[in-house]
Scaffold this active site. Structure first.
Site, short mmCIF file in Angstrom:
data_model
loop_
_atom_site.label_atom_id
_atom_site.label_comp_id
_atom_site.label_asym_id
_atom_site.label_seq_id
_atom_site.Cartn_x
_atom_site.Cartn_y
_atom_site.Cartn_z
N LYS A 283 0.86 -1.18 0.00
CA LYS A 283 0.00 0.00 0.00
C LYS A 283 0.89 1.23 0.00
O LYS A 283 1.82 1.34 0.80
CB LYS A 283 -0.94 0.00 1.22
CG LYS A 283 -1.78 1.28 1.32
CD LYS A 283 -2.90 1.17 2.36
CE LYS A 283 -3.57 2.52 2.58
NZ LYS A 283 -4.65 2.48 3.59
N ASP A 288 -3.02 10.04 3.57
CA ASP A 288 -4.43 9.64 3.63
C ASP A 288 -5.19 10.61 4.54
O ASP A 288 -5.18 10.46 5.76
CB ASP A 288 -4.55 8.20 4.15
CG ASP A 288 -6.00 7.75 4.28
OD1 ASP A 288 -6.90 8.45 3.76
OD2 ASP A 288 -6.22 6.68 4.89
N LYS A 295 -10.78 12.57 7.82
CA LYS A 295 -10.38 12.07 9.14
C LYS A 295 -10.40 13.21 10.16
O LYS A 295 -10.13 14.35 9.79
CB LYS A 295 -8.96 11.50 9.08
CG LYS A 295 -8.83 10.16 8.41
CD LYS A 295 -7.39 9.66 8.48
CE LYS A 295 -7.21 8.38 7.70
NZ LYS A 295 -7.92 7.24 8.27
N ASP A 306 1.12 6.11 5.68
CA ASP A 306 0.18 5.18 5.03
C ASP A 306 0.80 4.53 3.78
O ASP A 306 0.12 3.81 3.07
CB ASP A 306 -1.12 5.92 4.69
CG ASP A 306 -2.35 5.01 4.72
OD1 ASP A 306 -2.25 3.92 5.31
OD2 ASP A 306 -3.38 5.40 4.15
N ASP A 365 -12.70 7.09 2.97
CA ASP A 365 -11.52 6.78 3.80
C ASP A 365 -11.13 5.30 3.69
O ASP A 365 -10.08 4.90 4.17
CB ASP A 365 -11.79 7.17 5.26
CG ASP A 365 -10.52 7.30 6.07
OD1 ASP A 365 -9.43 7.27 5.47
OD2 ASP A 365 -10.62 7.44 7.31
N GLU A 367 -9.88 3.78 1.27
CA GLU A 367 -9.27 3.99 -0.05
C GLU A 367 -8.21 2.96 -0.38
O GLU A 367 -7.98 2.65 -1.55
CB GLU A 367 -8.66 5.41 -0.11
CG GLU A 367 -7.24 5.56 0.45
CD GLU A 367 -7.12 5.23 1.93
OE1 GLU A 367 -8.13 5.33 2.65
OE2 GLU A 367 -6.01 4.89 2.37
N ARG A 369 -8.00 -0.24 0.01
CA ARG A 369 -8.49 -1.46 -0.66
C ARG A 369 -8.84 -1.19 -2.12
O ARG A 369 -8.78 -2.11 -2.94
CB ARG A 369 -9.70 -2.00 0.12
CG ARG A 369 -10.88 -1.05 0.14
CD ARG A 369 -11.90 -1.41 1.20
NE ARG A 369 -11.43 -1.07 2.56
CZ ARG A 369 -12.11 -1.33 3.67
NH1 ARG A 369 -13.26 -1.94 3.60
NH2 ARG A 369 -11.61 -0.99 4.84
N1 BES Z 1 -4.90 4.20 6.40
C1 BES Z 1 -6.09 3.90 7.12
C2 BES Z 1 -5.88 2.83 8.19
C3 BES Z 1 -4.99 3.23 9.33
C4 BES Z 1 -5.54 3.82 10.46
C5 BES Z 1 -3.63 3.00 9.29
C6 BES Z 1 -4.72 4.19 11.52
C7 BES Z 1 -2.81 3.38 10.34
C8 BES Z 1 -3.36 3.97 11.46
C9 BES Z 1 -7.17 3.40 6.16
O1 BES Z 1 -7.12 3.94 4.89
C10 BES Z 1 -8.49 3.78 6.74
O2 BES Z 1 -8.76 4.94 6.83
N2 BES Z 1 -9.28 2.80 7.12
C11 BES Z 1 -10.56 3.04 7.68
C12 BES Z 1 -11.56 2.11 7.03
C13 BES Z 1 -12.98 2.43 7.36
C14 BES Z 1 -13.38 3.75 6.74
C15 BES Z 1 -13.86 1.32 6.86
C16 BES Z 1 -10.48 2.79 9.18
O3 BES Z 1 -9.81 1.85 9.58
O4 BES Z 1 -11.04 3.57 9.93
MN MN Z 2 -8.21 5.77 4.79
ZN ZN Z 3 -5.27 4.59 4.26
#
Ligand code: BES
Ligand code: MN
Ligand code: ZN
Length: 516
Positions: A283, A288, A295, A306, A365, A367, A369
């Protein structure tokens, strides 16, 4: 003495630990070496220092527990100016766990030593491996060297006081005679390669997003390929459009930074080049923000990291280039930013993926995947992989489930997931197998399109894995969610604050053991 990639020369010494010359001598000790009149190195050192060791241990309640340390002044009675005792915990528990954990307690203790050496401004650090009672001296030496080199790491790129690092030499104390063996020499060379790759990856992860853009990531990959003798291919927005990577382009649309699809490849000579490759996907979100599903402030601060998955697969390729395995290995990354803005993709948009499946966006968010889905489908279709392993800071849910130091491992039943788990254990990285709970797959069904990009909150790391699975078809595939361990809030053992370089040791071990 070979100069390491960290600029620290590493060698083994078979001299008795207390006779090794260095500015700082680190002695990892088990709890039992401190009991009664002391035993082993502790007893020997105590005799040399006229009882000062036991007195200091008592005064500072140093019992040899894991993580404890005791600094001693050698007063000229030991060639090393200063001595640092490092607790390894109970011997019985440790020696059992030692080999099974890739000698991880030694790596952690040596990491503390590396950190102490940097703080003290030591030029030469000696780390002795403890009496192992039948353990593998080469593996113990490798873990100690990795730990010390990784513990000595500091990210100084944005500091304006340019203090050149003092640490120039690492001496690993091994049993007499072992310093001359091929096994120990090879182990130390590998430790240097790995530490070089991990610290290189940490530097990349710790950059700010204005510096580490998709363009810079691609240029860094190209520079690495050139230096290491690897092939590289970089594609920009026009080519992504031609490839119809609708999910990748959708995520990238809100950003002023153009996306990059990067492939770095090790291709062996001769007939081996035609073997089916191992493909590593990372990734590579260089920032992000969450996009329009923005966020909150505090969650956004570390989102420069990220792209840690891509740093891990690129770092692993550095070592792969040195290992020269008899089968091809590719690293693939889709680099972009996830930003809000007038052109950004929106919740309720439907994106058409490279694989042809349509995806309803419910949360911008989620993104990672989307980008990975297109990159995985492209890799599966065009590279004829024997197996694909992706490494991604994919979900906060994985951090909720496993804590900040453990990565989640996902994938269908089959040998690949077992191989990744075994590789992680041997390399000393904390990885835990997660289930692909079928009931959660349902949540990705969409009324408007083939799929939607998120389900409910509960089990979020698993639904994310199901989403990726939909794009790899039937290629053997494993997914490492490194959202927790890719980044550290506080230093511990050989792990500094910030980017950790997590995943490289597991990937390298997987390649070393892989049988194409
Ligand atoms: N990059 C984040 C995941 C993440 C969070 C990595 C904290 C490191 C520290 C990912 O893109 C994300 O935002 N995931 C969301 C998914 C949700 C919207 C279904 C999450 O985990 O909140
Ligand atoms: Mn995200
Ligand atoms: Zn992310």
């Amino acid at each position: 003495m070979a100069k390491g990639t960290n600029g620290i020369a590493v060698r083994a010494s078979g001299a008795p630990a207390l006779e090794i010359e260095a500015d700082l001598l680190a002695l990892p000790v088990f709890e039992d070496e401190l009991r009664g009149g002391g035993a082993g190195q502790v007893r020997a050192l105590d005799a040399l220092l006229d009882g000062a060791v036991r007195a200091a241990a008592k005064a500072e309640r140093f019992e040899g527990k894991a993580g404890q340390e005791l600094r001693l002044d050698a007063n000229g009675k030991v060639p090393a100016g200063r001595v640092l005792l490092l607790g390894l915990g109970a011997r019985a528990k440790a020696s059992e766990a030692l080999a099974a954990s890739g000698y991880e307690p030694l790596r952690a203790a040596a990491g503390q030593a590396g950190r102490a050496a940097v703080k003290l401004g030591a030029k030469a650090l000696a780390v002795a491996i403890p009496e192992l009672g039948g353990g593998d001296a080469a593996l113990a030496a490798r873990a100690s060297a990795e730990g010390a080199l990784l513990g000595a790491y500091a990210f100084r790129r944005y500091k304006t006081d340019d203090r050149p690092p003092a640490l120039a030499a690492l001496i690993v104390g091994v049993p007499a005679g072992a310093e001359r063996t091929r096994a120990v020499k090879d182990a130390l060379a590998l430790a240097q390669e790995i530490a070089g790759a991990v610290t290189w990856a940490r530097d990349l992860v710790n950059l700010g997003p204005a510096d580490c853009t998709p363009t810079l990531l691609a240029e860094t990959a190209a520079a690495l390929a050139k230096q290491a003798g690897l092939h590289v291919e970089v594609r920009g927005p026009k080519e992504l459009q031609a490839l119809k990577m609708g999910m990748f382009l959708g995520v990238a649309r809100g950003s002023a930074e153009p996306p990059r699809l990067v492939r770095v490849s090790w291709i062996p000579r001769g007939a081996a080049a035609r073997k089916r490759p191992l493909v590593l996907v990372g990734k590579a979100l260089t920032f992000d923000s969450g996009g329009l599903s923005l966020k909150p402030t505090d969650s956004m601060v570390t989102m420069n990291t990220d792209m840690a998955g891509s740093a891990a697969v690129l770092g692993a390729m550095r070592v792969v280039a040195a290992l020269e395995p008899p089968f091809p290995v590719h690293a693939v990354l889709g680099a972009c930013e996830n930003m809000p803005g007038g052109r950004a993709y929106k919740p309720s948009d439907v994106l058409v993926s490279y694989a042809g499946k349509t995806v309803e966006i419910v949360n911008t968010d989620a993104e990672g995947r989307l980008v990975l889905g297109d990159v995985l489908a492209w890799a599966a279709e065009t590279l004829a992989p024997a197996a694909i392993v992706d490494v991604a800071t994919l979900t906060g849910a994985c951090m909720v489930g496993l804590g900040l130091t453990t990565a989640g491992l996902f994938g269908p039943e089959g040998p690949l997931v077992d191989q990744v788990l075994a590789a992680a254990r041997a390399a000393g990285e904390d990885v835990w197998r997660m289930p692909m709970t079928e009931a959660l797959e349902e949540q990705l069904k969409s009324d408007r399109a083939d799929l939607k990009n998120t389900g409910e909150r509960f089990g979020g790391a698993i639904t994310a894995a199901h989403f990726l699975h939909a794009f790899v078809k039937d290629v053997p595939w494993a997914h490492l969610d490194i959202a927790g361990p890719s980044h550290a809030r506080k230093e511990r053992g050989y792990v500094p604050k910030g980017g950790t370089g997590f995943g490289i040791r597991t990937l390298v071990e997987l390649v070393r053991r892989y049988d194409a």
